[in-house]
Design a protein around this motif. Structure first.
Motif, PDB file in Angstrom:
ATOM      1  N   GLU B  57       0.829  -1.200   0.000  1.00 37.73           N
ATOM      2  CA  GLU B  57       0.000   0.000   0.000  1.00 37.73           C
ATOM      3  C   GLU B  57       0.868   1.257   0.000  1.00 37.73           C
ATOM      4  OE1 GLU B  57      -3.007  -0.048   2.996  1.00 37.73           O
ATOM      5  OE2 GLU B  57      -3.679   1.985   2.539  1.00 37.73           O
ATOM      6  N   GLN B  58       1.909   1.224   0.811  1.00 35.92           N
ATOM      7  CA  GLN B  58       2.851   2.346   0.885  1.00 35.92           C
ATOM      8  C   GLN B  58       3.484   2.586  -0.491  1.00 35.92           C
ATOM      9  OE1 GLN B  58       5.423   1.479   4.170  1.00 35.92           O
ATOM     10  NE2 GLN B  58       6.264   3.533   4.193  1.00 35.92           N
ATOM     11  N   LEU B  59       3.865   1.466  -1.114  1.00 31.44           N
ATOM     12  CA  LEU B  59       4.504   1.525  -2.431  1.00 31.44           C
ATOM     13  C   LEU B  59       3.569   2.187  -3.447  1.00 31.44           C
ATOM     14  CD1 LEU B  59       7.236   0.097  -3.470  1.00 31.44           C
ATOM     15  CD2 LEU B  59       5.701  -1.491  -4.584  1.00 31.44           C
ATOM     16  N   CYS B  60       2.293   1.843  -3.372  1.00 35.31           N
ATOM     17  CA  CYS B  60       1.315   2.395  -4.309  1.00 35.31           C
ATOM     18  C   CYS B  60       1.164   3.901  -4.118  1.00 35.31           C
ATOM     19  CB  CYS B  60      -0.053   1.729  -4.135  1.00 35.31           C
ATOM     20  SG  CYS B  60      -0.045   0.007  -4.618  1.00 35.31           S
ATOM     21  N   HIS B  61       1.147   4.330  -2.858  1.00 29.05           N
ATOM     22  CA  HIS B  61       1.022   5.761  -2.606  1.00 29.05           C
ATOM     23  C   HIS B  61       2.238   6.505  -3.128  1.00 29.05           C
ATOM     24  CE1 HIS B  61      -2.756   5.819  -0.566  1.00 29.05           C
ATOM     25  NE2 HIS B  61      -2.389   4.824   0.221  1.00 29.05           N
ATOM     26  N   LYS B  62       3.400   5.888  -2.951  1.00 27.51           N
ATOM     27  CA  LYS B  62       4.620   6.496  -3.476  1.00 27.51           C
ATOM     28  C   LYS B  62       4.541   6.590  -5.002  1.00 27.51           C
ATOM     29  CE  LYS B  62       9.262   7.334  -3.459  1.00 27.51           C
ATOM     30  NZ  LYS B  62       9.944   8.355  -2.697  1.00 27.51           N
TER      31      LYS B  62
END
Lengths: 285, 296
Positions: B57-62
């Protein structure tokens, strides 16, 4: 007649001796005007590469035990002592008398031993147990600030350089040193000492060239945590300090008339490049 | 097509040619353009045993917002994850235009029954994956069983349906450039939409010489058939300088038609932040520090 084999003086980045990326050089002359050597006129890109190298190894260097860092500093001293004659020669080339040159080298060796001794002692000196109103054990201890850029002084080709590098690295920091323009040969030879002293590549990086060209980029660089300068013009000092505010770098402006004297060594110079971390630890009720 | 007779590669010539790509001077506006282009071509990747939904999820936001407060900085092309995280990634990315790529077919080794590989591929597609990154069976390839390798790729392609298929050759295990060319030809002939150098789990991963050989296979195929195939070097591309060399190589080997995220991708994780740091360096004139960029 034999043609002498002269050394090519290169810079020291990440444990290697590259030429400057800029392809620029300057002539180092003695007081009589004789050419001593062609030295690299380092550019901001050399600085950038050096900082990348210093950053890359900082965590690992800080993670070595205090005892091991002390051993490595002691090892630098051993290597320097063994190369005493070479450094005396190079200092004489720069115009030093034989007596002063020898003093400069021997004091530098002793300076390294001094800081090697401090490696496992400064933490105790600068740590505190703090009284707090609650069931917590609260203590503060120093941790390395990170990557330090140092401007070597112009009045001590070897002892100045050593007296900056030792307190910076013994505290777990890595550094980039901008050698004094008029004594760069000694700085590059000292890099060879470091190279053979178990100091991991990148912990110390040495650039030769013009301080006023390189240092402003260091003071603006977001990945530099501290700058130690010694003898800048007032104008340059102000701009370096202003730029350093960008990422709240530590600025140390300390210089000595005689770097060989004892007042140029102090555990407080180690402390200059430490950040204090405080921990709250719950204790049983 | 007899894959035993694929073109031979002159390794020395390839290395000399590659060395020349590094000598182009790209400054100012064109550099900024190249940095943004490279960023928009990234398959931002996490393929670790310790991956979690939170991390994805963090990766997607980045991926959607590389730097907060800099709307002119493009998003990456896709994010690349393990099959189990496709659903999560899809739900976070929604209609952001960022694709979700999933590795499949017993990544990274490829040692599994064909049926399992096809099931895994279908699972990924069902979960919503836009792109499938498959690995070829290097063991069979080295045994000379080129038909098996070909058929397997064709079968996975069929299982992909409308999803794009990227075929990972794992060049670090192929040995020679001749073999790289052969594997490229097989992957292209069998229907791969993209060919990809590596899984990132084997050293060496993507290198410039290997990528050049693959680009030339793509070019030869295009000259013969008029069909374009995409290229994705992956693994080991960590800094901007290297990424720009790749762009120069694509431009000079295949032409501008390939210089966009539809036809060229970087499989990378740490490259993203390095590009962002360089973009901010260009914007502010100040060298940047990773301390000020989010890590995933």
């Amino acid at each position: 007649m034999r043609i002498p084999v002269l050394k090519t003086y290169k810079i020291y980045i990440g444990g290697e001796f590259p030429r400057t990326e800029s392809g620029r050089y300057y002539e180092l002359k003695n007081k009589k005007g004789d050419l001593i050597a062609n030295l690299c006129l380092s550019s901001r890109k050399d600085l950038r590469n050096a900082i990348v190298a210093a950053r890359g190894v900082q965590h690992k260097w800080a993670g070595k035990t205090a005892y091991n860092k002390g051993q490595i500093l002691y090892r630098i001293a051993e290597m320097l002592e063994g190369r005493k004659a070479q450094f005396v020669d190079e200092l004489i080339q720069l115009g030093y008398s034989a007596k002063d040159a020898e003093l400069e080298v021997l004091e530098s060796v002793d300076r390294l031993i001094y800081y090697a001794g401090w490696s496992d002692k400064y933490t105790q000196l600068f740590s505190t147990v703090n009284p707090v109103a609650g069931p917590y054990f609260n203590f503060s201890k120093p941790e390395p600030t990170g990557v330090v850029v140092a401007q070597a002084p112009n009045n001590a080709p070897l002892s100045g350089l050593v007296s900056q590098i030792a307190p910076i690295i013994v505290g777990g920091n890595t550094c980039v040193v901008i050698a004094d323009e008029l004594s760069g040969t000694v700085a590059v030879s000292f890099a060879e000492v470091l190279h053979s002293s178990d100091v991991p590549g990148g912990v110390v990086n040495i650039l030769t060239g013009k301080t006023e060209e390189i240092l402003p980029h260091a003071s603006k660089h977001m990945d530099v945590n501290a700058v130690w300068f010694t003898d800048l013009s007032k104008e340059l000092a102000v701009s370096v300090e202003t730029d350093a505010a960008l990422n709240v770098k530590r600025i140390v402006n300390t210089n000595y008339k005689k770097w060989t004297k004892e007042d140029a060594q102090s555990p407080y110079l180690i402390q200059e490049f430490q950040e204090i971390k405080t921990t709250w630890h719950p204790i049983g009720m | 097509m007899d894959f035993r007779n694929t073109p031979r590669i002159d390794q020395v010539a390839v290395e000399e040619k590659v060395a020349r790509f590094g000598t182009r001077s790209i400054k100012k506006e064109s550099k900024m353009q190249a940095l943004k282009l490279a960023l928009s071509m990234i398959d931002h990747t996490t393929l670790e045993g310790m991956d979690s939904e939170g991390r994805v999820e963090q990766l997607c936001h980045k991926a959607m917002q590389p730097i907060v407060g800099q709307p002119d900085i493009p998003t990456v092309a896709a994010i690349c994850v393990y099959p189990l995280f496709v659903k999560k990634a899809k739900s976070v990315l929604k209609d952001s235009g960022i694709k979700v790529a999933s590795v499949a077919t017993a990544f990274p080794s490829g040692h599994a029954l064909l049926q399992y590989k096809l099931d895994e591929t279908k699972f990924c597609v069902d979960q919503g994956a836009d792109e499938i990154d498959m690995v070829i069976s290097r063991g069979r390839f080295h045994q000379g069983d080129y038909n098996y390798v070909f058929d397997e790729i064709a079968a996975v392609k069929e299982a992909c349906g409308s999803a794009h298929l990227k075929v990972i050759l794992e060049t670090g295990e192929l040995g020679t450039l001749d073999q790289v060319r052969r594997a490229s030809d097989i992957a292209i002939a069998a229907g791969g939409d993209f060919i990809k150098t590596s899984t990132g789990k084997v050293n060496p991963a993507a290198t410039l010489p290997v990528t050049l050989v693959m680009l030339e296979a793509i070019r030869d195929h295009y000259d013969k058939t008029g069909i374009m195939v995409g290229m994705k070097p992956a693994g080991g591309i960590r800094d901007t300088k290297t990424a720009l060399k790749y762009l120069v190589m694509v431009k000079e080997t295949l032409g501008s038609a390939w210089l966009n995220p539809d036809w060229f991708r970087f499989g990378a994780s740490s490259l993203t932040n390095d590009l962002l740091m360089q973009i901010m360096k260009q914007k502010t004139g100040v060298y940047q520090s990773l301390d000020y960029f989010s890590q995933d």
